[in-house]
Design a protein around this motif. Sequence first.
Motif, short mmCIF file in Angstrom:
data_model
loop_
_atom_site.label_atom_id
_atom_site.label_comp_id
_atom_site.label_asym_id
_atom_site.label_seq_id
_atom_site.Cartn_x
_atom_site.Cartn_y
_atom_site.Cartn_z
N GLY A 106 0.83 -1.21 0.00
CA GLY A 106 0.00 0.00 0.00
C GLY A 106 0.86 1.25 0.00
O GLY A 106 0.65 2.19 -0.78
N ILE A 107 1.88 1.26 0.87
CA ILE A 107 2.76 2.44 0.97
C ILE A 107 3.53 2.63 -0.34
O ILE A 107 3.61 3.75 -0.88
N LEU A 108 4.07 1.55 -0.90
CA LEU A 108 4.88 1.68 -2.12
C LEU A 108 4.03 2.10 -3.32
O LEU A 108 4.42 2.98 -4.10
N LEU A 109 2.83 1.49 -3.46
CA LEU A 109 1.96 1.85 -4.60
C LEU A 109 1.53 3.31 -4.52
O LEU A 109 1.54 4.04 -5.52
N THR A 110 1.17 3.74 -3.31
CA THR A 110 0.71 5.13 -3.17
C THR A 110 1.86 6.10 -3.42
O THR A 110 1.67 7.16 -4.03
N SER A 111 3.08 5.74 -2.96
CA SER A 111 4.23 6.62 -3.20
C SER A 111 4.48 6.74 -4.70
O SER A 111 4.73 7.84 -5.22
N ALA A 112 4.45 5.60 -5.38
CA ALA A 112 4.71 5.61 -6.83
C ALA A 112 3.67 6.48 -7.53
O ALA A 112 3.99 7.31 -8.39
N ALA A 113 2.40 6.32 -7.13
CA ALA A 113 1.34 7.10 -7.77
C ALA A 113 1.57 8.59 -7.53
O ALA A 113 1.43 9.42 -8.44
N ALA A 114 1.95 8.94 -6.29
CA ALA A 114 2.16 10.36 -5.96
C ALA A 114 3.28 10.95 -6.79
O ALA A 114 3.19 12.07 -7.29
N ILE A 115 4.37 10.18 -6.96
CA ILE A 115 5.51 10.72 -7.71
C ILE A 115 5.18 10.81 -9.19
O ILE A 115 5.44 11.82 -9.85
N LEU A 116 4.55 9.74 -9.73
CA LEU A 116 4.20 9.75 -11.16
C LEU A 116 3.23 10.88 -11.49
O LEU A 116 3.34 11.54 -12.52
N LEU A 117 2.26 11.09 -10.60
CA LEU A 117 1.26 12.12 -10.86
C LEU A 117 1.75 13.51 -10.43
O LEU A 117 1.02 14.49 -10.53
N ARG A 118 2.99 13.57 -9.92
CA ARG A 118 3.59 14.80 -9.41
C ARG A 118 2.67 15.47 -8.38
O ARG A 118 2.46 16.68 -8.38
N LEU A 119 2.12 14.63 -7.52
CA LEU A 119 1.24 15.14 -6.47
C LEU A 119 2.07 15.57 -5.27
O LEU A 119 3.23 15.19 -5.16
N PRO A 120 1.48 16.35 -4.38
CA PRO A 120 2.24 16.76 -3.19
C PRO A 120 2.66 15.54 -2.39
O PRO A 120 1.88 14.61 -2.20
N VAL A 121 3.91 15.52 -1.94
CA VAL A 121 4.38 14.41 -1.13
C VAL A 121 4.97 14.96 0.16
O VAL A 121 5.13 16.16 0.32
N PHE A 122 5.30 14.09 1.09
CA PHE A 122 6.02 14.37 2.32
C PHE A 122 5.43 15.56 3.10
O PHE A 122 5.35 16.68 2.62
N ALA A 123 5.02 15.28 4.32
CA ALA A 123 4.47 16.33 5.19
C ALA A 123 5.57 17.34 5.49
O ALA A 123 6.55 17.03 6.12
N GLY A 124 5.40 18.53 4.98
CA GLY A 124 6.49 19.50 5.03
C GLY A 124 6.61 20.28 6.32
O GLY A 124 7.64 20.89 6.58
N GLY A 125 5.63 20.31 7.16
CA GLY A 125 5.74 21.15 8.34
C GLY A 125 5.11 20.51 9.55
O GLY A 125 4.48 19.47 9.44
N PRO A 126 5.31 21.12 10.73
CA PRO A 126 4.74 20.56 11.95
C PRO A 126 3.22 20.47 11.87
O PRO A 126 2.59 19.64 12.52
N ASP A 127 2.60 21.30 11.01
CA ASP A 127 1.16 21.24 10.87
C ASP A 127 0.74 20.19 9.85
O ASP A 127 -0.42 20.06 9.51
N GLY A 128 1.73 19.46 9.31
CA GLY A 128 1.41 18.41 8.35
C GLY A 128 1.12 18.94 6.95
O GLY A 128 0.57 18.24 6.12
N ALA A 129 1.54 20.19 6.66
CA ALA A 129 1.27 20.76 5.34
C ALA A 129 1.97 19.95 4.25
O ALA A 129 3.07 19.46 4.45
N LEU A 130 1.31 19.82 3.12
CA LEU A 130 1.90 19.06 2.03
C LEU A 130 2.69 19.97 1.11
O LEU A 130 2.39 21.15 0.97
N GLN A 131 3.72 19.42 0.50
CA GLN A 131 4.45 20.20 -0.50
C GLN A 131 4.83 19.27 -1.64
O GLN A 131 4.87 18.05 -1.47
N ALA A 132 5.16 19.87 -2.79
CA ALA A 132 5.50 19.04 -3.95
C ALA A 132 6.86 18.40 -3.75
O ALA A 132 7.76 19.00 -3.16
N PHE A 133 7.00 17.16 -4.22
CA PHE A 133 8.29 16.49 -4.17
C PHE A 133 9.25 17.23 -5.09
O PHE A 133 8.96 17.42 -6.27
N PRO A 134 10.39 17.68 -4.56
CA PRO A 134 11.27 18.52 -5.37
C PRO A 134 11.96 17.77 -6.51
O PRO A 134 12.57 18.39 -7.38
#
Length: 460
Positions: free
Chosen positions: A207-235
């Motif tokens: 589940g984790i690997l498939l969702t990560s691959a989908a997020a990267i392929l679709l260039r969706l926001p990844v990795f919680a970028g801040g203490p508030d859990g804000a999302l940011q784009a994978f650089p």
Amino acid sequence: MTSSPLSPLDRYFGLSAHGSSAAQEVRAGVTTFLTMSYILFVNPQLLSGAIPVPNAFVQLLMTTALAAAFGSLAMGLVARYPFAQAPGMGLNAFFAFTVVQGMGVPWQTALGAVFISGALFVLLSVLGARQAIVRAIPLGLKFAITGGIGAFLAFLGLRSAGIVVTNPATIVGLGTLTSPGALLTIAGLVITAALMVRQVKGAVLWGILLTSAAAILLRLPVFAGGPDGALQAFPGFGGRVLGIIDAPVWPASLVGQLDLAGALGLGLLSVVFTFFFVDFFDATGTLTGLAQKSGYLDAKGDMPRARRTFAMDGLAAMFGAFMGTSTTTAYVESASGIGEGGRTGLTAVTVGVLFLLSMFLWPLAAAIPAAATAPALILVGALMMDGVRHIDWDDLSESLPAFLTIVAMPLTFSIANGVSFGVITYCAVKVLAGRARQVSPILYGVAILLLARYAFLANE
Ligand SMILES: Nc1ncnc2[nH]cnc12
């Protein structure tokens, strides 16, 4: 009948004895590592505001990785449990915002306070006092602690996915369900659950690997970028060798900087004791919850090898403070690896080795999106709820403390508060209902100490 001799690895960790295998343990370790790898980024973000050293983010990332590696290896090799450790959330926020930025305590002194609280931990564990307290906690409350941690995990997952967000009027509210992160989390949740229902091996990891691959392929926001859990784009993978490897940095400005003499000053006693109390109930609650989940508690609710297990999380806190981070503690996310079949210390050793590797591969770890770990946190939360059926819901003197334990964990964002609310109300209701004899004297002592903590010490 003869059976083939066991390999040294099998004998040391008891793989076959626990119905597991090296492959199953490594898979579980990878799963736990993936669900907790966010700490490599979130911890430096939280602490760098309080620890102003040059290149603070990368130095703190290395310190976080080293503390997590040490804690997980110690737990796996010495206590031989599948419980991973890392600098704890909540405790890091208390360190940065309350103690250093709020009270103006120098960060070196605050690290000294973390070290001393860890040393107290080891002492109490070796003396057997911690185990005595765990034994005094009634079984119903133990199941409630596990369930509360499950609710807390689900809250962490929903928050990091942006499904639950802050709302100034109501404190929490519903996020934008049509945001890419929320949609990906919902898809990941349903798919992973279906894989689990079909009993597919490695369902959570897949589940984790498939969702990560989908997020990267679709260039969706990844990795919680801040203490508030804000999302940011994978650089993206830019830069060094292969783009995903970077050289480790020795955190020279942090290692050995703790100020023990300063922390022993009378004015800081309350800070030392707050670190101590919060971590005591956080870690004790987490460890008992995980032990129950992985089938290690005996009929009386006792955990085998409790002395060294508890001593190892105290030792990890001491090591982490020496390396320059707030309290290192057992991680509830270990439940994701346990859900994947992790039963022995080899799971925690795998996590430790992956944290060491992440000192080189940390740009790659940034590619795991919050949307990929959120479904695992929510699903594991659901798995941890199953024990609440053993609570006596017909007896309010049992059910009310259990209920408060469960709801207080997500609502106050603290495992320690959940345990404290449960213990205090359990004692108070039993006494006032004329059933004082049903409670262990040790539990009364703990309840009084917890009340004193709320009355006199800084809030976590
Ligand atoms: N403080 C904490 N206790 C247990 N598990 C955690 N996972 C993240 N922070 C944690």
